[in-house]
Design a protein around this motif. Sequence first.
Motif, short mmCIF file in Angstrom:
data_model
loop_
_atom_site.label_atom_id
_atom_site.label_comp_id
_atom_site.label_asym_id
_atom_site.label_seq_id
_atom_site.Cartn_x
_atom_site.Cartn_y
_atom_site.Cartn_z
N GLN A 156 2.19 -47.40 -3.37
CA GLN A 156 2.73 -46.82 -4.59
C GLN A 156 4.09 -47.42 -4.88
N THR A 187 -3.24 -44.16 -13.17
CA THR A 187 -3.78 -43.30 -14.22
C THR A 187 -3.09 -43.63 -15.53
N ARG A 238 -8.57 -47.05 -11.04
CA ARG A 238 -8.08 -45.96 -11.87
C ARG A 238 -8.56 -44.62 -11.32
N GLY A 239 -7.66 -43.67 -11.16
CA GLY A 239 -8.01 -42.35 -10.65
C GLY A 239 -6.83 -41.74 -9.92
N SER A 240 -6.98 -40.52 -9.44
CA SER A 240 -5.91 -39.87 -8.69
C SER A 240 -5.74 -40.55 -7.34
N GLY A 241 -4.51 -40.60 -6.86
CA GLY A 241 -4.23 -41.31 -5.62
C GLY A 241 -5.03 -40.78 -4.45
N HIS A 243 -7.96 -39.07 -4.39
CA HIS A 243 -9.40 -39.34 -4.48
C HIS A 243 -9.72 -40.81 -4.23
N SER A 272 1.62 -34.96 -2.66
CA SER A 272 0.25 -34.61 -3.04
C SER A 272 -0.79 -35.55 -2.46
N VAL A 273 -0.51 -36.86 -2.44
CA VAL A 273 -1.50 -37.81 -1.90
C VAL A 273 -1.66 -37.63 -0.41
#
Length: 291
Positions: A156, A187, A238-241, A243, A272-273
């Motif tokens: 990240q 995202t 593409r998507g939430s970290g 998932h 969160s990740v």
Amino acid sequence: MKRTLVVGVDGSPESRAAADWAAREALRRDRRLRVIHAWLWQPLEVPIVHHRDSEASRAQDIVREVEAELTHRHPELALTAEVLQDAPVPALLRAAKEAEMLALGTRGHGVIAGFLLGSYGQQLIAAAECPVVSVRARDGGPVTGPDEGEVVVGQQGGVEESAEVLGFAFAAAAVRDVPLRAVRAWTLPPVYGYSPGSMWIADQLGGLEPYEKAALEQALEPWRLRYPEVEVIEQVERGSGGHVLLSAASDAQLVVVGRRVRESSVGARVGSVAHAVLHHAVCPVAVVPHP
């Protein structure tokens, strides 16, 4: 250079799994392993039998049993084992200051009881100055999974922000002689999600994904030069970290995630990740603090 790995044990199968994982990691990295059981005598104000001497004896038994198991399983390991008379969190945080890495088991008792629900282990993961690896036992035993499969790292931010995380992941892949899968999730910013005109502009510029790929390549470049022997697989999705990383790590032997070092109004946080991966990854998870 710090050359010691620390593992916290409490006698549970989960902590024994963490101890075995830490022993193998110490051998891979040519490090000394320090086994710690933190115990503080605290009389209970309840009508049950609770003797200091018996509790102290049990603490010593835990350390001796783990030491004997590891010595038998890994006779070449440089090992020390001790009981620290202190509460678990401060004892292990102090040990982590002098360690290259701290290992903990999941779903244990005492030191690491239910850390996925936010008790001692999560405090350690959120506050330790060194990387913390959570290890999950398989079928209640000390087996932590096979030593094959990729090392997967979540990347990240920019080059400096992800340097500590990528450095740990490259080193882990190098000592295992396995590929490293570097994953960057992205995202759409809210303005693109709600504005077809903004999406058209992004498409004219080549789309957002090329920018994410370029950011990943730039972050990886100095580590590729330092570890030319490590095969790197780049994955931008593409998507939430959480998932995206969990999907990429389904067959991994180790997942590496970052934790930003910062204080909030409610104290240190895991992020969160890292929180998602710690809850759901089957393999060991390394949480690496970074600025």
